[in-house]
Design a protein around this motif. Structure first.
Motif, PDB file in Angstrom:
ATOM      1  N   THR A   1     118.947 -48.407  41.619  1.00 56.34           N
ATOM      2  CA  THR A   1     118.136 -49.399  42.236  1.00 56.34           C
ATOM      3  C   THR A   1     119.134 -49.926  43.355  1.00 56.34           C
ATOM      4  OG1 THR A   1     116.729 -50.141  40.124  1.00 56.34           O
ATOM      5  CG2 THR A   1     116.887 -51.641  42.078  1.00 56.34           C
TER       6      THR A   1
ATOM      7  N   SER B   1     117.649 -52.303  45.852  1.00 52.19           N
ATOM      8  CA  SER B   1     117.034 -53.779  46.665  1.00 52.19           C
ATOM      9  C   SER B   1     117.506 -54.451  47.122  1.00 52.19           C
ATOM     10  CB  SER B   1     116.531 -54.274  45.832  1.00 52.19           C
ATOM     11  OG  SER B   1     117.079 -55.340  44.573  1.00 52.19           O
TER      12      SER B   1
ATOM     13  N   TYR C   1     105.967 -54.337  53.510  1.00 54.07           N
ATOM     14  CA  TYR C   1     105.849 -55.648  53.180  1.00 54.07           C
ATOM     15  C   TYR C   1     105.016 -56.411  53.818  1.00 54.07           C
ATOM     16  CZ  TYR C   1     109.751 -57.239  56.055  1.00 54.07           C
ATOM     17  OH  TYR C   1     111.160 -57.121  57.142  1.00 54.07           O
TER      18      TYR C   1
ATOM     19  N   GLU D   1     107.489 -47.244  56.266  1.00 51.35           N
ATOM     20  CA  GLU D   1     107.539 -48.455  54.508  1.00 51.35           C
ATOM     21  C   GLU D   1     108.563 -48.408  54.497  1.00 51.35           C
ATOM     22  OE1 GLU D   1     108.396 -44.902  55.710  1.00 51.35           O
ATOM     23  OE2 GLU D   1     109.678 -44.628  55.109  1.00 51.35           O
TER      24      GLU D   1
ATOM     25  N   PHE E   1     109.691 -49.392  51.468  1.00 51.74           N
ATOM     26  CA  PHE E   1     109.220 -49.462  50.408  1.00 51.74           C
ATOM     27  C   PHE E   1     109.684 -47.802  49.905  1.00 51.74           C
ATOM     28  CE2 PHE E   1     108.749 -49.262  46.235  1.00 51.74           C
ATOM     29  CZ  PHE E   1     109.296 -50.206  45.209  1.00 51.74           C
TER      30      PHE E   1
ATOM     31  N   ALA F   1     109.530 -45.482  45.961  1.00 54.36           N
ATOM     32  CA  ALA F   1     109.816 -45.913  44.794  1.00 54.36           C
ATOM     33  C   ALA F   1     109.800 -43.858  44.661  1.00 54.36           C
ATOM     34  CB  ALA F   1     109.064 -46.195  43.707  1.00 54.36           C
TER      35      ALA F   1
ATOM     36  N   ARG G   1     114.318 -46.225  43.786  1.00 55.84           N
ATOM     37  CA  ARG G   1     113.646 -47.258  44.542  1.00 55.84           C
ATOM     38  C   ARG G   1     114.644 -48.418  45.267  1.00 55.84           C
ATOM     39  NH1 ARG G   1     112.159 -52.755  39.930  1.00 55.84           N
ATOM     40  NH2 ARG G   1     114.062 -52.074  38.849  1.00 55.84           N
TER      41      ARG G   1
ATOM     42  N   GLY H   1     114.119 -50.364  48.571  1.00 54.14           N
ATOM     43  CA  GLY H   1     113.303 -51.679  49.596  1.00 54.14           C
ATOM     44  C   GLY H   1     113.943 -53.129  50.403  1.00 54.14           C
TER      45      GLY H   1
ATOM     46  N   MET I   1     113.267 -57.368  48.950  1.00 52.62           N
ATOM     47  CA  MET I   1     112.904 -57.875  47.952  1.00 52.62           C
ATOM     48  C   MET I   1     113.411 -58.790  47.092  1.00 52.62           C
ATOM     49  SD  MET I   1     113.218 -53.798  46.952  1.00 52.62           S
ATOM     50  CE  MET I   1     113.045 -53.577  44.988  1.00 52.62           C
TER      51      MET I   1
ATOM     52  N   TYR J   1     103.562 -53.759  49.396  1.00 53.39           N
ATOM     53  CA  TYR J   1     104.144 -55.315  48.064  1.00 53.39           C
ATOM     54  C   TYR J   1     104.170 -56.839  49.092  1.00 53.39           C
ATOM     55  CZ  TYR J   1     108.783 -53.639  50.249  1.00 53.39           C
ATOM     56  OH  TYR J   1     109.496 -53.260  51.077  1.00 53.39           O
TER      57      TYR J   1
ATOM     58  N   GLY K   1     108.597 -54.852  44.523  1.00 51.70           N
ATOM     59  CA  GLY K   1     107.845 -54.081  45.478  1.00 51.70           C
ATOM     60  C   GLY K   1     106.255 -53.523  44.464  1.00 51.70           C
TER      61      GLY K   1
ATOM     62  N   SER L   1     104.555 -49.295  41.644  1.00 53.99           N
ATOM     63  CA  SER L   1     106.056 -48.660  41.634  1.00 53.99           C
ATOM     64  C   SER L   1     106.573 -48.939  40.162  1.00 53.99           C
ATOM     65  CB  SER L   1     107.276 -49.457  42.735  1.00 53.99           C
ATOM     66  OG  SER L   1     108.760 -49.568  41.440  1.00 53.99           O
TER      67      SER L   1
END
Ligand code: BG6
Length: 482
Positions: free
Chosen positions: A207, A209, A283, A310, A312, A314, A332, A334, A337, A457, A463, A467
């Motif tokens: 991750t 984020s 988002y 995009e 984000f 995953a 993932r 993004g 988040m 999201y 997310g 995901s």
């Protein structure tokens, strides 16, 4: 490798990266007795003095060594398309070289938009600035192209002037403490290395984020998106380090060789499979955990209201080799988040027919979590019997964290990487074939992904629910970040 004095030619000297990261990193290196002088190069007009004041504002004001450090900085306005400017630069470079006795060693730090690399390199060569008595190295910032074809073109432009061994392609994640620790963790601990494979590992979760949005980089980001901005480079690097075979020797080329092998083994995605393997999302308006209200991405400044970029991604990757046969690597990343966090979670398989597991469902799988940032450390989740008579089985966590005292002495990623470059150690920089294979993989995704709809999201969450479903289908879930 030895420390040698060097002249640093800093292209993009007035840019955001230089001010936020490069000058503070150089200052730290200076305090550790690295010897260098710098010529700042950019289009803007500056005198040596006004350039020094600009740098000074990026430094810790409490340090006494600032003045001596700043005296080593010189400025020359330069347009990379103007050969005449390079002729001037050659003279200044030679003067500074002599003044500080730098032996003709030169680092060309190209903190520029990639479309300028070609003319910068060419004009350096034409002016004879790259022909020196000493060694030369070129440091290249990301993005290294936007697909394989453009990356190849950039590379060819650079290789007309520099040898591959002189090119230092930066991925600043490779300078982070805990990223550099992955190899030690794996290869210096028999208890992990002996079970680091498909027989014992159920899945790996990576991750990255971020809580930040696109800030003032809207025009770059909107053309780039999360896949190219974060997956093509940083995420793939973390995946590679987690999955690679131990190199036969800990030297630069052996390590890089093993890294490339992982990239080649990652299964590419096709139009038929991609919908099951990848989620792309943007988002929409939401509330961050600290209460800040965020507008949707397409309402941000300088973003098209119908942007389909995009923010984000995953995905589920497979590394098709013996060690990793059948093990999903979930990734993932993004913007906007719920937390700023970079972590790798290794989830171990459960013991078959584990009697404790069946009876006492509070027990969880063994997890090894590598905390890369903001915390730096490790935790290992184990199951123990709860203390007391009718002890249930409960998960506990053994934690190691790099505490604050030592944190202040932990060099920033840029300091570490520039320091490596000053010493001529390119281990933590990406080799051309590594970059090329990572583009091949991302290109295959880009070619296939128009068929998958853009999901959305809420800002301030981890997310879209798709995901979570990506893992749920395999019987897994994202482990909460700690
Ligand atoms: C950069 C991306 O490479 O990495 C940015 O271009 C991102 O979009 C940044 O914010 C994250 O780096 P770090 O070190 O803050 O995790």
């Amino acid at each position: 490798t030895e420390r040698e004095p060097v002249l640093i030619l800093m292209f993009g000297a007035t840019g955001d990266l230089a001010c936020r990261k490069l000058y503070p990193a150089l200052f730290e290196l200076y305090k550790k007795n690295h010897e260098f002088a710098v010529i700042g190069l950019a289009r803007r007009q500056h005198t040596h003095e006004s350039y020094r004041s600009m740098i000074d504002r990026t430094l810790d004001q409490n340090s006494e060594q600032r003045r001596d450090f700043l005296e080593r900085f010189y400025y020359q306005p330069l347009d990379v398309g103007q050969p005449y400017h390079f002729a001037l630069l050659k003279n200044i470079a030679e003067q500074i070289d002599t003044k500080y006795n730098l032996h003709g060693n030169r680092i060309f730090y190209l903190s520029l938009a990639p479309r300028f690399f070609g003319s910068a390199a060419e004009n350096l060569k034409k002016a004879g600035i790259t022909e020196t008595q000493g060694w030369k190295r070129a440091v290249i910032e990301k993005p290294f192209g936007h697909d394989l074809a453009s990356a190849k073109e950039l590379n060819e432009q650079l290789l007309r002037v520099f040898d591959e061994s002189e090119v230092y392609r930066i991925d600043h994640y490779l300078g982070k403490e805990m990223v550099q620790n992955i190899e030690a963790l794996r290869f210096a601990n028999p208890i992990f290395e002996s079970i680091w494979d498909h027989r014992h590992i159920a899945n790996v979760q990576i991750t990255l984020s971020e809580t930040l949005g696109v800030g003032d980089r809207a025009s770059y980001y909107d053309q780039t998106g999360a896949l190219l901005d974060m997956v093509q480079n940083h995420i793939l690097q973390l995946l590679i380090l987690t999955a690679m075979e131990p190199p036969s020797r800990f030297d630069t080329e052996d390590i890089r060789q093993e890294k490339v092998k992982v990239l080649k083994a990652i299964r590419t995605m096709s139009r038929d499979t991609i919908a099951n393997e990848l989620i792309r999302a943007q988002y929409k308006a939401g509330v961050m955990p600290d209460g800040t209200r965020i507008t949707g991405y397409h309402n941000e400044n300088n973003i098209d209201t119908d942007s389909k970029t995009e923010t984000f991604v995953a995905a589920r990757f497979f590394v098709d080799n013996y060690r990793w046969s059948g093990v999903p690597f979930y990734i993932r990343t993004g913007k906007r988040m719920a937390a700023k966090s970079t972590e790798i979670v290794i989830q171990f398989k459960d013991i078959t027919q584990n009697p404790f597991f069946c009876q006492l469902h509070k027990a969880g799988p063994n997890l090894l979590v590598i905390h890369i940032q903001p915390d730096e450390g490790l935790s290992l989740k184990l199951n123990v019997k709860e203390f007391g008579e009718a002890g249930d089985t409960i998960p506990i966590s053994m934690n190691f964290s790099n505490h604050h005292d030592s944190k202040s002495s932990t060099p920033d990623a840029y300091e570490r990487l520039i320091g490596d470059c000053l010493r001529g150690d390119s281990t933590n920089f990406t080799r051309w074939d590594e970059v090329a294979y990572s583009w091949t993989l991302t290109d295959s995704i880009v070619a296939a992904w128009n068929d998958i709809p853009l999901d959305y999201y809420e800002a301030g969450t981890m997310g879209p629910s798709s995901s979570d479903e990506l893992l749920a289908r395999d019987g897994f879930c994202w482990w909460p970040l700690t």
